[in-house]
Design an enzyme around this catalytic site. Structure first.
Site, PDB file in Angstrom:
ATOM      1  N   LYS A 117       0.697  -1.152  -0.009  1.00 17.07           N
ATOM      2  CA  LYS A 117       0.120   0.067   0.519  1.00 17.07           C
ATOM      3  C   LYS A 117       1.071   1.037  -0.014  1.00 17.07           C
ATOM      4  O   LYS A 117       0.572   1.712  -0.850  1.00 17.07           O
ATOM      5  CB  LYS A 117      -0.602  -0.155   0.695  1.00 17.07           C
ATOM      6  N   GLU A 139       0.690   6.768  -6.464  1.00 18.40           N
ATOM      7  CA  GLU A 139      -0.333   7.486  -7.036  1.00 18.40           C
ATOM      8  C   GLU A 139       0.231   8.673  -6.581  1.00 18.40           C
ATOM      9  O   GLU A 139      -0.516   9.983  -7.425  1.00 18.40           O
ATOM     10  CB  GLU A 139      -1.609   7.567  -5.853  1.00 18.40           C
TER      11      GLU A 139
END
Length: 297
Positions: free
Chosen positions: A166, A173
């Site tokens: 993550k 991102e």
């Protein structure tokens, strides 16, 4: 399946709703009385039948650690704790050890999906033993997007792997959002382009740069074509920094992610000391003009 859920913020609240819609019994705890199902974590533990599964969805850092320490005292041997917040992966081993001393299992789960997860589902990256992950699969299968499990869920490895995955996800991102932002600025700066929003909208289908983030920017530009209602000030929640730090440790070059992180730092400066120094240097060595601040400011 029965589940305890601690933390009913933007993500946790919607996760509780999605799980309930999926037929699960969810007992939620949050300090805010208007959303909580029980008054305390102890009451949450009492409301669940053993062996219990409790999902922690609170801010990373001390709050997560304190919550897990509390659960270590409230839960029993055979129970399972899932940390679904954005904890740093290096904390997972410590939490797993703390719980294992009481015979309680631990899974770390990276969760992506934001406020859209309620309807679209959440991308899940988990770390833990095969047996513990299999035990929690009914929960994961309800939370993940519909369709092929491999397209929205991954058992990334042992404890720590979920949050590491993550962390890298969020670093990527950062870079993607910055690239889309730079593209918008280029389009808006060129007078030949009469409608930057329409360009981004057109990119939503058939192009190699189409993505959910790109579609969200098209949506944002439709709602506010000049982005006049928001400031460029951008915070970072930690994962981008951690990604760059881990890249240094692993000697992996991540120039795009690093640049996007530093761009966020730049966004918080009303007047850049770096660029002031550059202007002063140009004036010193080349006599180049500088814009001076008047006495009135």
């Amino acid at each position: 399946m029965q589940l305890g859920l601690i933390g009913l913020g933007k993500m946790g609240f919607n996760m509780r709703e999605r799980l309930r819609e999926g037929g699960h019994e969810v007992v939620g705890f949050d300090p805010r009385p208007e959303v909580t199902d029980v008054p305390t974590i102890g009451a949450l533990a009492e409301a669940l039948a053993a062996p219990r599964v409790v999902w922690v969805m609170v801010p990373s850092g001390p709050i997560t650690h304190d919550t897990i320490a509390t659960l270590a005292n409230e839960l029993s041997e055979g129970d399972l704790v899932i940390d679904g917040g954005n904890s740093r992966y290096t904390e997972d081993g410590l939490h797993a050890k703390l719980l294992s001393e009481k015979g309680i299992a631990f899974i770390d789960a990276g969760v992506s999906g934001g406020v859209w997860g309620l309807k679209e589902g959440y991308g899940l990256m988990v770390g833990g033993s095969d047996a513990d992950v299999e035990r929690a699969m009914p929960i994961f299968d309800t939370l993940r997007p519909p369709g092929d499990r491999a397209d929205g869920f991954v058992h990334a490895g042992p404890v720590g792997a979920g949050h590491f995955a993550k962390m890298v996800h969020n670093g990527v991102e950062y870079a993607l959002m910055t690239a889309y932002g730079e593209g918008y600025e280029m389009l808006a700066a060129e007078e030949l382009i009469t409608d930057p929003q329409a360009v981004y909208q057109a990119w939503s289908n058939g192009t190699v740069v189409r993505s959910w983030l790109q579609q969200l920017l098209a949506k944002a530009l439709k709602e506010d074509p000049q982005l006049a209602e928001i400031s460029g000030y951008t915070e970072d929640s930690g994962e981008g920094r951690w990604t760059v730090e881990e890249a240094i440790r692993l000697r992996v070059p991540v120039p795009s992610i690093a640049a996007s992180l530093f761009a966020r730092f730049s966004s918080r400066q009303e007047d850049s000391p770096t660029m002031k120094a550059v202007a002063a240097l140009r004036n010193q060595f080349g006599g180049h003009a500088v814009k001076r601040i008047s006495e009135s400011g």
